[in-house]
Design an enzyme around this catalytic site. Structure first.
Site, PDB file in Angstrom:
ATOM      1  N   THR A   1      20.139  -7.087   0.832  1.00  0.00           N
ATOM      2  CA  THR A   1      20.323  -7.181   2.278  1.00  0.00           C
ATOM      3  C   THR A   1      19.180  -7.944   2.927  1.00  0.00           C
ATOM      4  O   THR A   1      18.043  -7.845   2.473  1.00  0.00           O
ATOM      5  CB  THR A   1      20.324  -5.757   2.872  1.00  0.00           C
ATOM      6  OG1 THR A   1      21.364  -5.028   2.252  1.00  0.00           O
ATOM      7  CG2 THR A   1      20.539  -5.751   4.379  1.00  0.00           C
TER       8      THR A   1
ATOM      9  N   ARG B   1      33.975  -0.114  -0.458  1.00  0.00           N
ATOM     10  CA  ARG B   1      32.881   0.601   0.199  1.00  0.00           C
ATOM     11  C   ARG B   1      32.168  -0.296   1.224  1.00  0.00           C
ATOM     12  O   ARG B   1      31.867  -1.443   0.957  1.00  0.00           O
ATOM     13  CB  ARG B   1      31.882   1.064  -0.874  1.00  0.00           C
ATOM     14  CG  ARG B   1      30.646   1.754  -0.331  1.00  0.00           C
ATOM     15  CD  ARG B   1      29.475   0.820  -0.206  1.00  0.00           C
ATOM     16  NE  ARG B   1      28.245   1.528   0.170  1.00  0.00           N
ATOM     17  CZ  ARG B   1      27.131   0.923   0.576  1.00  0.00           C
ATOM     18  NH1 ARG B   1      27.071  -0.380   0.617  1.00  0.00           N
ATOM     19  NH2 ARG B   1      26.079   1.628   0.907  1.00  0.00           N
TER      20      ARG B   1
HETATM   21  C1  SD4 Z   1      24.047  -1.065   2.169  1.00  0.00           C
HETATM   22  N1  SD4 Z   1      21.995  -1.074   3.403  1.00  0.00           N
HETATM   23  O1  SD4 Z   1      25.057  -1.694   1.928  1.00  0.00           O
HETATM   24  C2  SD4 Z   1      22.777  -1.826   2.465  1.00  0.00           C
HETATM   25  C3  SD4 Z   1      22.082  -2.080   1.159  1.00  0.00           C
HETATM   26  C4  SD4 Z   1      20.679  -2.559   1.228  1.00  0.00           C
HETATM   27  O2  SD4 Z   1      18.921  -3.543   0.183  1.00  0.00           O
HETATM   28  O3  SD4 Z   1      20.018  -2.514   2.239  1.00  0.00           O
HETATM   29  N2  SD4 Z   1      20.164  -3.056   0.154  1.00  0.00           N
HETATM   30  O4  SD4 Z   1      24.002   0.157   2.143  1.00  0.00           O
END
Ligand code: SD4
Length: 339
Positions: free
Chosen positions: A198, A226
């Site tokens: 992310t 998801r």
């Molecule tokens: C999620 N918050 O899909 C995101 C994943 C994430 O670094 O931040 N990964 O839950």
């Protein structure tokens, strides 16, 4: 990089104050423009965002341009080069929010290179906030976004093969119901880094307006369909131009449960500095988890306020964020943490 002297020749908008990274509103010093973003990839993303901000551009344009860099990177776990879901498909989520409280998001989007730009189109061209799945893809194509080839990047292909070999889901079918809801949480890698998927970015422009963006491939090897926090306004991203802006990373399920970034912004509205607001949001998550020490639980928040003050906080060490407020100031900061 353009040097400060050249920079001063560029345009007319308060360049003296852009030069120092400071302006004065009333008696309080305001640091603007400024952009911050999650993880090490934030450095490259900030650079692109700064190119917009330093010319007096809009924060909204900056946060879009910034995270597009990360979405394009084949070496990163954001965008189409990222790890797939457990069925082998890369599905992307993104959200964007401007200074007027307008917002747009896409989720479960496949084969589109720049989900953040589709999210912006949702915001600007539809009466809706969120489009998902095939509908989001259909909208993107109608808007002229190319449909990319299906398939995985070389890295993702290798990771997916490895993951299948370990067959983590096979010994425990429906592991999500096995009592460990964090079975697909971010993992600490052998080198101590967290694998992450992310980038979240928030910015304050020279006009004093805030915007934010967040884009992700979600958790690697997640269940098909998801969604995490990133495309959900108030969870992975929230902006209130009166107060501040925040974005999140880490285990999205925990961020959603506390409306994490909305909480951070509301805490800043009550007078907390960005770091303290992020800390209290993290504490809220830990409290809901009864302060269990869990090696696999990671959440981080970052935030800026209207004065251009910034901060971040996370559960466990290893999370960092990039801060840029001058041509020669784009640095990675280790977030404070609990465990
Ligand atoms: C999620 N918050 O899909 C995101 C994943 C994430 O670094 O931040 N990964 O839950």
């Amino acid at each position: 990089m353009v040097h400060r002297r050249n920079f001063l020749q560029i345009g007319s908008l308060s360049l003296g104050s852009l030069f120092t990274g400071k302006l004065f509103a009333g008696t309080a010093a305001v640091r603007k423009p400024i952009v911050i973003s999650t993880w090490g990839e934030g450095i490259a993303a900030n650079k692109a965002a700064w190119e917009v901000l330093r010319k007096g551009g809009r924060a909204l344009d900056a946060v879009e341009a910034g995270v597009m860099v990360t979405e394009s990177s084949q070496n990163c776990c954001v965008g189409l080069g990222a790890n797939p879901d457990r069925d082998g498909y890369v599905t992307l989520d993104a959200s964007i929010m401007d200074e007027n409280g307008n917002c747009g998001s896409v989720a479960f989007l496949e084969r589109i290179k720049h989900p953040i730009s589709v999210a912006r189109r949702v915001m600007e061209k539809t009466p809706h906030v969120m489009l998902v799945g095939s509908g989001a893809q259909q909208f993107a194509i109608a808007e002229g976004f190319p449909l990319e080839k299906p398939g995985l990047s070389d890295d993702a292909q290798r990771n997916y093969k490895n993951w299948l070999q370990k067959s983590e889901y096979k010994p425990i079918p429906n592991i999500e119901n096995s009592g460990n809801p964090h079975a697909f949480a971010p993992r600490k890698l052998d080198n101590g880094d967290w694998n992450h998927d992310t980038i979240g970015m928030v910015a304050l422009d020279a006009q004093g307006n805030l915007s934010g963006s967040c884009t992700t491939s979600g958790m690697a090897f997640k269940m098909r369909g998801r969604l995490g926090d990133s495309p959900i306004i108030g969870a992975g991203l929230f902006v209130d131009n009166e107060v501040g802006a925040a974005t999140a990373t880490g285990l999205g399920e925990e961020v959603i449960k506390i409306c994490g970034t909305h909480l951070v912004v509301e805490l800043m509205r009550q007078g907390l500095k960005p770091e303290e607001a992020c800390k209290q949001a993290v504490e809220r998550i830990l409290r809901k988890n009864k302060y269990q020490k869990r090696d696999d639980l990671q959440v981080g928040f970052i935030a800026i306020n209207k004065q251009g003050e910034y901060g971040g906080y996370c559960i466990q060490g290893g999370f960092n964020f990039a801060v840029c407020y001058a041509d020669d100031h784009n640095v990675l900061i280790e977030s404070k943490h609990f465990q």
